[in-house]
Write a protein that holds these residues in place. Structure first.
Motif, PDB file in Angstrom:
ATOM      1  N   MET A 203      -5.695  -6.333   3.847  1.00  0.00           N
ATOM      2  CA  MET A 203      -5.348  -7.516   4.642  1.00  0.00           C
ATOM      3  C   MET A 203      -4.309  -7.138   5.535  1.00  0.00           C
ATOM      4  SD  MET A 203      -7.505  -9.537   3.416  1.00  0.00           S
ATOM      5  CE  MET A 203      -6.744 -11.130   3.945  1.00  0.00           C
ATOM      6  N   THR A 204      -3.486  -6.019   5.510  1.00  0.00           N
ATOM      7  CA  THR A 204      -2.829  -5.748   6.577  1.00  0.00           C
ATOM      8  C   THR A 204      -3.397  -5.204   7.671  1.00  0.00           C
ATOM      9  OG1 THR A 204      -2.451  -3.511   5.906  1.00  0.00           O
ATOM     10  CG2 THR A 204      -1.148  -5.034   4.878  1.00  0.00           C
ATOM     11  N   LEU A 205      -4.816  -5.059   7.663  1.00  0.00           N
ATOM     12  CA  LEU A 205      -5.363  -4.300   8.733  1.00  0.00           C
ATOM     13  C   LEU A 205      -6.167  -5.398   9.600  1.00  0.00           C
ATOM     14  CD1 LEU A 205      -7.504  -1.555   7.048  1.00  0.00           C
ATOM     15  CD2 LEU A 205      -5.044  -1.500   7.951  1.00  0.00           C
ATOM     16  N   ALA A 206      -5.715  -6.773   9.175  1.00  0.00           N
ATOM     17  CA  ALA A 206      -6.392  -7.947  10.176  1.00  0.00           C
ATOM     18  C   ALA A 206      -5.330  -8.183  11.217  1.00  0.00           C
ATOM     19  CB  ALA A 206      -6.692  -9.206   9.237  1.00  0.00           C
ATOM     20  N   ASP A 207      -5.826  -8.438  12.428  1.00  0.00           N
ATOM     21  CA  ASP A 207      -5.213  -9.065  13.394  1.00  0.00           C
ATOM     22  C   ASP A 207      -5.095 -10.375  13.567  1.00  0.00           C
ATOM     23  OD1 ASP A 207      -3.737  -9.079  16.029  1.00  0.00           O
ATOM     24  OD2 ASP A 207      -5.696  -9.375  17.036  1.00  0.00           O
ATOM     25  N   ASN A 208      -3.909 -11.028  13.382  1.00  0.00           N
ATOM     26  CA  ASN A 208      -3.337 -12.319  13.129  1.00  0.00           C
ATOM     27  C   ASN A 208      -2.797 -12.865  14.711  1.00  0.00           C
ATOM     28  OD1 ASN A 208      -4.490 -13.531  10.641  1.00  0.00           O
ATOM     29  ND2 ASN A 208      -3.570 -11.749   9.827  1.00  0.00           N
TER      30      ASN A 208
ATOM     31  N   PRO B  35       0.905  -1.308  -0.096  1.00  0.00           N
ATOM     32  CA  PRO B  35      -0.027  -0.148  -0.023  1.00  0.00           C
ATOM     33  C   PRO B  35       0.959   1.303  -0.002  1.00  0.00           C
ATOM     34  CG  PRO B  35      -0.019  -1.244   2.046  1.00  0.00           C
ATOM     35  CD  PRO B  35       0.607  -2.038   1.090  1.00  0.00           C
ATOM     36  N   LYS B  36       0.459   2.252  -0.731  1.00  0.00           N
ATOM     37  CA  LYS B  36       1.510   3.490  -1.106  1.00  0.00           C
ATOM     38  C   LYS B  36       0.593   4.444  -0.312  1.00  0.00           C
ATOM     39  CE  LYS B  36       2.795   2.340  -5.500  1.00  0.00           C
ATOM     40  NZ  LYS B  36       2.165   2.495  -6.516  1.00  0.00           N
ATOM     41  N   LEU B  37       0.642   4.677   0.828  1.00  0.00           N
ATOM     42  CA  LEU B  37       0.368   5.901   1.706  1.00  0.00           C
ATOM     43  C   LEU B  37       1.385   6.943   1.861  1.00  0.00           C
ATOM     44  CD1 LEU B  37      -1.852   3.731   4.399  1.00  0.00           C
ATOM     45  CD2 LEU B  37      -2.794   4.899   2.567  1.00  0.00           C
ATOM     46  N   VAL B  38       1.612   7.587   0.881  1.00  0.00           N
ATOM     47  CA  VAL B  38       2.542   8.552   0.958  1.00  0.00           C
ATOM     48  C   VAL B  38       1.975  10.062   1.013  1.00  0.00           C
ATOM     49  CG1 VAL B  38       4.017   6.961  -0.596  1.00  0.00           C
ATOM     50  CG2 VAL B  38       2.259   8.569  -1.707  1.00  0.00           C
ATOM     51  N   GLY B  39       2.974  10.774   1.376  1.00  0.00           N
ATOM     52  CA  GLY B  39       2.548  12.226   1.103  1.00  0.00           C
ATOM     53  C   GLY B  39       1.670  12.745   2.130  1.00  0.00           C
ATOM     54  N   GLU B  40       0.813  13.448   1.623  1.00  0.00           N
ATOM     55  CA  GLU B  40      -0.479  13.894   2.316  1.00  0.00           C
ATOM     56  C   GLU B  40      -1.246  12.757   2.747  1.00  0.00           C
ATOM     57  OE1 GLU B  40      -3.144  16.617   3.842  1.00  0.00           O
ATOM     58  OE2 GLU B  40      -1.104  16.836   3.309  1.00  0.00           O
ATOM     59  N   ASN B  41      -1.429  11.889   1.939  1.00  0.00           N
ATOM     60  CA  ASN B  41      -2.264  10.711   2.444  1.00  0.00           C
ATOM     61  C   ASN B  41      -1.892  10.061   3.594  1.00  0.00           C
ATOM     62  OD1 ASN B  41      -3.746  11.067   0.331  1.00  0.00           O
ATOM     63  ND2 ASN B  41      -3.412   9.185  -0.794  1.00  0.00           N
ATOM     64  N   ALA B  42      -0.433   9.900   3.820  1.00  0.00           N
ATOM     65  CA  ALA B  42       0.094   9.135   4.645  1.00  0.00           C
ATOM     66  C   ALA B  42       0.036   9.930   6.248  1.00  0.00           C
ATOM     67  CB  ALA B  42       1.646   8.793   4.907  1.00  0.00           C
TER      68      ALA B  42
ATOM     69  N   LEU C 156     -16.457   3.066  17.052  1.00  0.00           N
ATOM     70  CA  LEU C 156     -14.818   2.597  17.147  1.00  0.00           C
ATOM     71  C   LEU C 156     -14.463   3.392  15.731  1.00  0.00           C
ATOM     72  CD1 LEU C 156     -14.688  -1.267  17.690  1.00  0.00           C
ATOM     73  CD2 LEU C 156     -14.688   0.953  19.129  1.00  0.00           C
ATOM     74  N   ALA C 157     -13.291   4.097  15.935  1.00  0.00           N
ATOM     75  CA  ALA C 157     -12.510   4.767  14.966  1.00  0.00           C
ATOM     76  C   ALA C 157     -11.650   3.934  13.959  1.00  0.00           C
ATOM     77  CB  ALA C 157     -11.416   5.708  15.618  1.00  0.00           C
ATOM     78  N   PHE C 158     -12.122   3.592  12.963  1.00  0.00           N
ATOM     79  CA  PHE C 158     -11.397   3.049  11.615  1.00  0.00           C
ATOM     80  C   PHE C 158      -9.832   3.521  11.661  1.00  0.00           C
ATOM     81  CE2 PHE C 158     -10.092   2.094   7.307  1.00  0.00           C
ATOM     82  CZ  PHE C 158     -10.202   0.852   7.240  1.00  0.00           C
ATOM     83  N   SER C 159      -8.858   2.656  11.513  1.00  0.00           N
ATOM     84  CA  SER C 159      -7.420   3.138  11.532  1.00  0.00           C
ATOM     85  C   SER C 159      -7.078   2.302  10.129  1.00  0.00           C
ATOM     86  CB  SER C 159      -6.773   2.517  12.374  1.00  0.00           C
ATOM     87  OG  SER C 159      -5.266   2.506  12.056  1.00  0.00           O
ATOM     88  N   LYS C 160      -6.714   3.272   9.151  1.00  0.00           N
ATOM     89  CA  LYS C 160      -5.971   2.662   7.941  1.00  0.00           C
ATOM     90  C   LYS C 160      -4.642   2.330   7.912  1.00  0.00           C
ATOM     91  CE  LYS C 160      -4.847   7.147   6.134  1.00  0.00           C
ATOM     92  NZ  LYS C 160      -5.106   8.171   5.046  1.00  0.00           N
ATOM     93  N   PHE C 161      -4.091   2.387   9.106  1.00  0.00           N
ATOM     94  CA  PHE C 161      -2.497   2.183   9.281  1.00  0.00           C
ATOM     95  C   PHE C 161      -2.211   0.716   9.756  1.00  0.00           C
ATOM     96  CE2 PHE C 161      -2.556   6.841   9.035  1.00  0.00           C
ATOM     97  CZ  PHE C 161      -1.995   6.896   7.792  1.00  0.00           C
TER      98      PHE C 161
END
Ligand SMILES: O=C(O)CCC(=O)C(=O)O
Ligand SMILES: [Fe+2]
Length: 346
Positions: free
Chosen positions: A40-45, A12-19, A241-246
């Motif tokens: 899929m990186t947002l899943a707790d394994n 995922p490219k969360l760069v610049g302003e987006n990041a 609950l707050a959604f986190s994209k990170f």
């Protein structure tokens, strides 16, 4: 026309302003595959048992289709007949869907149709990603969409009147349109799908949205069946609950709330031919694929005809302009890629 090759790995490219921004108000700027790689990186394994190595080892493709091997060969003409025959839905099943937000229906597909679907999806996904399914790629979630435009067998499954009528009857609306098809393969070793509801994802200003999740093989527990929290209004427990994209914090918090509140979760297996339907407000997730085979599933999403695009779609809506081309925010969603699938057009 052939499908463009997908990237072997895209992070995922969360760069610049987006990041720098922690909200999700900006649109998604990459393709749908990059969306899944990020998602899929947002899943707790952390709570997942490590898969047994002998289970994860690739196995002959034939063993995938346990229960399908004996299926008679079936041709595309017979498939069309099967896929346009109405399914006898009972009033209790409709009530159950409306109360719980999902339903798993047995024998929607015959074993022959299921086997044909898997063969085609394995071929299309393998070609698109330059890989071999059932062990060639480990740990990823592969996704392709709009296959119905180019491939006649996929068209029969995606525009199936049998499936679209189920979608309309479960929602209780007279006409449904296709939002998109999604050919998915959760590869061996791929982790959980994070908890979510699809209202978060689809840029549609209606809750009359349902996804038919159509497995192309049986899905035992350790292959990662879709699982559903019920009844439908459990989404209210996690609304704040707050959604986190990170990171995995949103998924973890949902797991905690569901545990604290003893929310019921149906995480049972899918037998061959079984199809589930989940409503836009149904919270769902899926287990990791600890088997040696790809978990191949076709997911078709339908919405009530007349629905509009949201005024402000977000990045969680993914690559939505690809699925409703030309539609402006706020406009009726009815592009040429959103055919009415029920009732059949004359
Ligand atoms: O197949 C999965 O793991 C997730 C699919 C999903 O969330 C959906 O079809 O709405
Ligand atoms: Fe979903």
């Amino acid at each position: 026309m052939t499908m463009p090759k997908k990237t072997a790995q895209s992070s995922p490219k969360l760069v610049g302003e987006n990041a720098r921004r922690s909200d999700v108000d900006q649109p998604w700027e990459q393709d749908n595959q990059a969306w899944w790689d990020w998602y899929m990186t947002l899943a707790d394994n952390s709570g997942e048992p490590a898969p047994a190595p002998e289970r994860l080892a690739s196995q002959p493709a034939a063993s995938v289709a346990d229960g399908l091997d004996a299926a008679a060969d079936i041709d595309v003409a017979s498939i069309r007949g099967e896929l346009s025959t109405p399914y006898a839905l009972t009033p209790d099943q409709i009530d159950s869907f409306r109360a719980n937000g999902y339903i798993k229906l047995p024998r929607v597909l015959s074993p022959g149709a299921t086997r044909l679907l898997r063969g085609e999806m394995v071929r299309l996904l393998g070609d698109a990603f330059d890989t071999r399914l059932d062990g060639g790629t480990k740990g990823r979630f592969l996704s392709l969409e709009l296959a119905w435009l180019e491939h006649r067998l996929m068209r029969a499954f995606v525009l199936s009147a049998r499936i679209a009528k189920l979608a309309a009857d479960l929602l209780g609306v007279p006409r449904v349109r296709l939002y998109h098809d999604n050919l998915m393969s959760k590869e061996p070793g791929c982790g959980r799908t994070p908890w979510h509801y699809d209202a978060h994802h689809f840029p549609l200003a209606t809750n009359d949205v349902v996804t038919a999740w159509i497995p192309a093989q049986p899905i035992p527990r350790d292959m990662g069946p879709l699982c559903f929290a019920w009844p439908i209004d459990v989404h209210k427990l996690v609304e704040g609950l707050a959604f986190s994209k990170f990171d995995t914090s949103y998924d973890r918090r949902i797991l905690e709330v569901f545990r604290e509140r003893e929310v019921a979760v149906d995480d049972g297996p899918f037998e061959a031919g079984m199809v589930s339907f989940h409503h836009n407000l149904c919270f769902h997730s899926a287990g990791a694929n600890g088997s040696g085979q790809s978990r191949v599933v076709l997911a078709n999403t339908f919405y009530a005809d007349g629905a509009r695009v949201l005024e402000r779609p977000t990045m969680v809506s993914g690559d939505w302009q690809k699925f409703i081309p030309g539609a402006a925010p706020g406009a009726v969603a009815a592009s040429e890629l959103n055919p009415v699938c029920w009732p059949p057009e004359a």
